[in-house]
Write a protein that holds these residues in place. Structure first.
Motif, PDB file in Angstrom:
ATOM      1  N   VAL A 285      45.581  41.946  36.646  1.00 32.45           N
ATOM      2  CA  VAL A 285      46.260  41.431  35.628  1.00 32.45           C
ATOM      3  C   VAL A 285      45.793  40.224  34.783  1.00 32.45           C
ATOM      4  CG1 VAL A 285      48.668  40.589  34.773  1.00 32.45           C
ATOM      5  CG2 VAL A 285      48.405  42.321  35.904  1.00 32.45           C
ATOM      6  N   TYR A 286      45.541  39.147  35.755  1.00 28.04           N
ATOM      7  CA  TYR A 286      44.948  37.875  35.414  1.00 28.04           C
ATOM      8  C   TYR A 286      43.547  38.079  34.706  1.00 28.04           C
ATOM      9  CZ  TYR A 286      43.862  32.957  35.867  1.00 28.04           C
ATOM     10  OH  TYR A 286      43.330  31.489  35.781  1.00 28.04           O
ATOM     11  N   ALA A 287      42.788  39.003  35.192  1.00 28.70           N
ATOM     12  CA  ALA A 287      41.612  39.425  34.713  1.00 28.70           C
ATOM     13  C   ALA A 287      41.750  39.780  33.034  1.00 28.70           C
ATOM     14  CB  ALA A 287      40.698  40.419  35.153  1.00 28.70           C
ATOM     15  N   GLU A 288      42.645  40.753  32.816  1.00 37.16           N
ATOM     16  CA  GLU A 288      43.156  40.932  31.496  1.00 37.16           C
ATOM     17  C   GLU A 288      43.367  39.806  30.779  1.00 37.16           C
ATOM     18  OE1 GLU A 288      46.195  43.958  31.664  1.00 37.16           O
ATOM     19  OE2 GLU A 288      44.877  45.269  32.625  1.00 37.16           O
ATOM     20  N   GLN A 289      44.288  39.023  31.335  1.00 36.42           N
ATOM     21  CA  GLN A 289      44.549  37.571  30.500  1.00 36.42           C
ATOM     22  C   GLN A 289      43.192  36.771  30.121  1.00 36.42           C
ATOM     23  OE1 GLN A 289      47.499  35.109  32.197  1.00 36.42           O
ATOM     24  NE2 GLN A 289      46.808  33.270  31.385  1.00 36.42           N
ATOM     25  N   LEU A 290      42.243  36.777  31.061  1.00 37.07           N
ATOM     26  CA  LEU A 290      41.104  36.118  30.785  1.00 37.07           C
ATOM     27  C   LEU A 290      39.847  36.767  29.887  1.00 37.07           C
ATOM     28  CD1 LEU A 290      40.406  34.492  34.454  1.00 37.07           C
ATOM     29  CD2 LEU A 290      41.660  33.439  32.488  1.00 37.07           C
ATOM     30  N   ALA A 291      40.381  38.017  29.276  1.00 39.65           N
ATOM     31  CA  ALA A 291      39.432  38.790  28.563  1.00 39.65           C
ATOM     32  C   ALA A 291      39.060  37.769  27.460  1.00 39.65           C
ATOM     33  CB  ALA A 291      39.694  39.958  28.316  1.00 39.65           C
ATOM     34  N   GLY A 292      39.857  37.166  26.947  1.00 39.92           N
ATOM     35  CA  GLY A 292      39.885  36.232  25.638  1.00 39.92           C
ATOM     36  C   GLY A 292      38.724  35.394  25.942  1.00 39.92           C
ATOM     37  N   GLU A 293      38.945  34.742  27.071  1.00 42.66           N
ATOM     38  CA  GLU A 293      38.034  33.504  27.440  1.00 42.66           C
ATOM     39  C   GLU A 293      36.489  34.198  27.463  1.00 42.66           C
ATOM     40  OE1 GLU A 293      38.672  30.186  28.101  1.00 42.66           O
ATOM     41  OE2 GLU A 293      40.902  30.297  28.083  1.00 42.66           O
ATOM     42  N   ALA A 294      36.513  35.163  28.177  1.00 43.60           N
ATOM     43  CA  ALA A 294      35.010  35.790  28.435  1.00 43.60           C
ATOM     44  C   ALA A 294      34.438  36.005  27.043  1.00 43.60           C
ATOM     45  CB  ALA A 294      35.089  37.146  29.042  1.00 43.60           C
ATOM     46  N   ALA A 295      35.411  36.601  25.799  1.00 44.40           N
ATOM     47  CA  ALA A 295      34.574  36.862  24.645  1.00 44.40           C
ATOM     48  C   ALA A 295      34.585  35.743  23.981  1.00 44.40           C
ATOM     49  CB  ALA A 295      35.636  37.590  23.987  1.00 44.40           C
ATOM     50  N   TRP A 296      35.157  34.517  24.184  1.00 41.03           N
ATOM     51  CA  TRP A 296      35.067  33.253  23.469  1.00 41.03           C
ATOM     52  C   TRP A 296      33.730  32.632  23.857  1.00 41.03           C
ATOM     53  CZ3 TRP A 296      36.576  30.368  19.579  1.00 41.03           C
ATOM     54  CH2 TRP A 296      36.172  29.156  19.835  1.00 41.03           C
ATOM     55  N   TYR A 297      33.497  32.725  25.386  1.00 39.39           N
ATOM     56  CA  TYR A 297      32.330  31.930  25.635  1.00 39.39           C
ATOM     57  C   TYR A 297      31.002  32.964  25.878  1.00 39.39           C
ATOM     58  CZ  TYR A 297      34.860  27.886  27.305  1.00 39.39           C
ATOM     59  OH  TYR A 297      35.800  26.853  27.426  1.00 39.39           O
TER      60      TYR A 297
ATOM     61  N   SER B 151      30.567  37.549  30.881  1.00 41.93           N
ATOM     62  CA  SER B 151      31.462  38.362  31.546  1.00 41.93           C
ATOM     63  C   SER B 151      32.410  37.957  32.944  1.00 41.93           C
ATOM     64  CB  SER B 151      30.651  39.538  31.945  1.00 41.93           C
ATOM     65  OG  SER B 151      29.643  39.027  32.979  1.00 41.93           O
ATOM     66  N   LEU B 152      33.399  38.448  33.034  1.00 35.93           N
ATOM     67  CA  LEU B 152      34.100  38.056  34.059  1.00 35.93           C
ATOM     68  C   LEU B 152      33.466  38.291  35.361  1.00 35.93           C
ATOM     69  CD1 LEU B 152      37.623  38.760  33.262  1.00 35.93           C
ATOM     70  CD2 LEU B 152      36.445  36.689  32.973  1.00 35.93           C
ATOM     71  N   GLY B 153      33.420  37.826  36.448  1.00 36.90           N
ATOM     72  CA  GLY B 153      32.887  37.814  37.767  1.00 36.90           C
ATOM     73  C   GLY B 153      33.318  38.916  38.550  1.00 36.90           C
ATOM     74  N   ASP B 154      33.024  39.469  39.742  1.00 35.42           N
ATOM     75  CA  ASP B 154      33.375  40.517  40.407  1.00 35.42           C
ATOM     76  C   ASP B 154      34.186  39.915  41.556  1.00 35.42           C
ATOM     77  OD1 ASP B 154      33.883  42.488  42.166  1.00 35.42           O
ATOM     78  OD2 ASP B 154      31.980  42.827  42.837  1.00 35.42           O
ATOM     79  N   PRO B 155      35.607  40.059  41.366  1.00 34.24           N
ATOM     80  CA  PRO B 155      36.442  39.472  42.454  1.00 34.24           C
ATOM     81  C   PRO B 155      36.428  39.804  43.892  1.00 34.24           C
ATOM     82  CG  PRO B 155      37.586  40.971  41.277  1.00 34.24           C
ATOM     83  CD  PRO B 155      36.463  40.826  40.612  1.00 34.24           C
ATOM     84  N   GLU B 156      35.425  41.038  44.102  1.00 36.97           N
ATOM     85  CA  GLU B 156      35.344  41.527  45.182  1.00 36.97           C
ATOM     86  C   GLU B 156      33.919  41.128  45.887  1.00 36.97           C
ATOM     87  OE1 GLU B 156      37.998  42.629  47.127  1.00 36.97           O
ATOM     88  OE2 GLU B 156      38.999  42.464  45.308  1.00 36.97           O
ATOM     89  N   ALA B 157      33.480  39.857  45.421  1.00 32.39           N
ATOM     90  CA  ALA B 157      32.118  39.580  45.580  1.00 32.39           C
ATOM     91  C   ALA B 157      31.906  38.959  47.216  1.00 32.39           C
ATOM     92  CB  ALA B 157      31.652  38.403  44.674  1.00 32.39           C
ATOM     93  N   GLY B 158      32.889  38.794  47.948  1.00 31.80           N
ATOM     94  CA  GLY B 158      32.994  38.380  49.345  1.00 31.80           C
ATOM     95  C   GLY B 158      33.963  37.136  49.607  1.00 31.80           C
ATOM     96  N   GLY B 159      34.531  37.233  50.808  1.00 34.03           N
ATOM     97  CA  GLY B 159      35.397  36.148  51.255  1.00 34.03           C
ATOM     98  C   GLY B 159      35.084  35.491  52.612  1.00 34.03           C
ATOM     99  N   ASP B 160      33.852  35.837  52.858  1.00 31.03           N
ATOM    100  CA  ASP B 160      33.645  35.051  54.447  1.00 31.03           C
ATOM    101  C   ASP B 160      32.856  33.608  53.905  1.00 31.03           C
ATOM    102  OD1 ASP B 160      31.232  36.257  53.904  1.00 31.03           O
ATOM    103  OD2 ASP B 160      31.430  37.034  55.962  1.00 31.03           O
ATOM    104  N   ASP B 161      32.077  33.493  52.872  1.00 26.65           N
ATOM    105  CA  ASP B 161      31.292  32.540  52.576  1.00 26.65           C
ATOM    106  C   ASP B 161      30.138  32.395  53.511  1.00 26.65           C
ATOM    107  OD1 ASP B 161      30.857  30.408  50.446  1.00 26.65           O
ATOM    108  OD2 ASP B 161      31.200  28.928  52.088  1.00 26.65           O
ATOM    109  N   ALA B 162      29.671  33.415  53.928  1.00 25.09           N
ATOM    110  CA  ALA B 162      28.497  33.694  54.943  1.00 25.09           C
ATOM    111  C   ALA B 162      28.739  32.608  56.235  1.00 25.09           C
ATOM    112  CB  ALA B 162      27.082  33.256  54.178  1.00 25.09           C
ATOM    113  N   TYR B 163      30.173  32.605  56.572  1.00 21.77           N
ATOM    114  CA  TYR B 163      30.528  31.738  57.671  1.00 21.77           C
ATOM    115  C   TYR B 163      29.683  31.943  58.897  1.00 21.77           C
ATOM    116  CZ  TYR B 163      33.575  29.619  61.332  1.00 21.77           C
ATOM    117  OH  TYR B 163      33.930  29.122  62.511  1.00 21.77           O
ATOM    118  N   ASP B 164      29.626  33.018  59.396  1.00 24.23           N
ATOM    119  CA  ASP B 164      28.807  33.461  60.877  1.00 24.23           C
ATOM    120  C   ASP B 164      27.493  33.188  60.554  1.00 24.23           C
ATOM    121  OD1 ASP B 164      31.244  34.653  61.698  1.00 24.23           O
ATOM    122  OD2 ASP B 164      30.904  36.624  61.233  1.00 24.23           O
ATOM    123  N   ALA B 165      26.858  33.476  59.524  1.00 23.06           N
ATOM    124  CA  ALA B 165      25.483  33.194  59.272  1.00 23.06           C
ATOM    125  C   ALA B 165      25.246  31.499  59.401  1.00 23.06           C
ATOM    126  CB  ALA B 165      24.846  33.621  57.871  1.00 23.06           C
TER     127      ALA B 165
END
Length: 356
Positions: free
Chosen positions: A86-98, A101-115
């Protein structure tokens, strides 16, 4: 590597340059602070383990003084994906203005911590700090055996007690005044990100009475007199971020540096707008328009807005950028990092003489 067992052994003065992820904390800044008698820090957040190691190598080429590296803890997978959509839909106008494209929210959550942990255990550094949680005892024990001093960021006495139980060497006590993300161990989804938190001067004695660990104080500190105040309240050292963000050695975007002292940006607020986690920044258009609707969801929202923030910076538009800053931002001084440390030390000594 020989271990430095006391916090005071890392620097001549109780002044630490706080790690600021996103580019501000770089080898040049950390080296300059350490050379002046403070303790410089690198921020490994949002970097690959290879990029982190390259910055460590560069810093070692610039300085033989002790330094620290900050890691982000992996985040639990508790986000409401429908709310993010839902938030991504709200930000669609920002993406068009600039025009991006919006990023992939599933790009990862561990920040390569173990490495990153593996790299730092293989080639140890003097100090490692952790934000957004507390490592398991086995990890802290491994760093101890490697001769690395460990610090856990905390925002309450309960979090400090958890850090002590896990085997941390010290805690960084972060007050609600601090710029950037609140380092809570768990993000409470019931909070809207705008008000919860304890002020630094109230928090230091609470933590001091709860644990026996050395305390680093962080949150809105910009003057030597404030450093004297947190030392008098029970802290062993003070960490300053926004004060160093505007120095020429800082890698922060020039637009960000100028905004810190620009009267257009009169105050700071906590917001989830850019990352999904409460973070303090200069109030701008993006925060006003989207902050009330941003759901809890770190780092998913961080990934989602990454392209927008980059495009705003490239367009020269600070109103679309995440301008992290502490509540004391209007006290920022455009000095070199070394001159700032010297000035803070002089102010600290003057304040301590006045209190004597």
């Amino acid at each position: 590597m020989a271990a430095l067992t006391e916090l005071s052994s890392f620097s001549a003065y109780p002044i630490i340059q706080a790690p600021m992820a996103g580019g501000a904390s770089n080898p040049r800044l950390a080296a300059a602070v350490s050379a002046a008698g403070g303790l410089g820090f690198l921020a490994a957040g949002y970097k690959t383990s290879e990029a982190m190691y390259e910055e460590i190598r560069q810093l070692r080429d610039l300085s033989s003084q002790p330094f620290g590296v900050n890691l982000f803890m992996p985040q639990p997978a508790t986000v409401d994906r429908s709310a993010v959509a839902v938030y991504a839909e709200q930000l669609a106008g920002e993406a068009a203005w600039y025009g991006t494209s919006l990023g992939d929210p599933e790009a990862g959550g561990d920040d390569a911590y173990d490495a990153k942990v593996a790299v730092l255990l293989e080639d140890p550094v003097p100090m490692v700090s952790f934000t957004f949680g507390c490592p398991e005892r086995a990890v802290l024990d491994a760093f101890s055996k490697a001769g690395t001093y460990t610090v856990v960021t905390v925002t309450s006495s309960a979090e400090a007690m958890a850090a002590q139980w896990a085997g941390a060497d010290a805690v960084c006590v972060q007050g609600v005044e601090a710029g950037g993300h609140q380092g809570t161990h768990r993000d409470d989804p019931l909070l809207d990100g705008t008000g919860a938190g304890t002020g630094l001067i109230a928090l230091i004695p609470q933590v001091r009475e709860a644990v026996r660990l050395p305390v680093i104080a962080a949150g809105g500190l910009m003057r030597g007199g404030q450093i004297a105040a947190v030392l008098a309240a029970g802290a062993d050292a003070a960490a300053l971020g926004t004060a160093f963000l505007v120095t020429p050695e800082s890698g922060a975007n020039p637009l960000h540096k100028r905004a810190i002292t620009d009267p257009v940006f009169a105050r700071t607020e906590l917001t989830r707008a850019f990352s999904g986690r409460p973070a303090r920044g200069l109030l701008n258009r993006f925060m006003r328009e989207h902050g009330p609707y941003a759901p809890p969801g770190y780092p998913q929202i961080h990934h989602l807005t990454a392209g927008l923030r980059k495009a705003a910076a490239e367009a020269g538009d600070p109103q679309g950028m995440s301008l992290w800053a502490g509540q004391g931002h209007r006290l920022a001084r455009e000095l070199s990092a070394g001159a700032l440390v010297e000035t803070l030390v002089a102010e600290l000594h003057a304040a301590q003489r006045a209190l004597a």
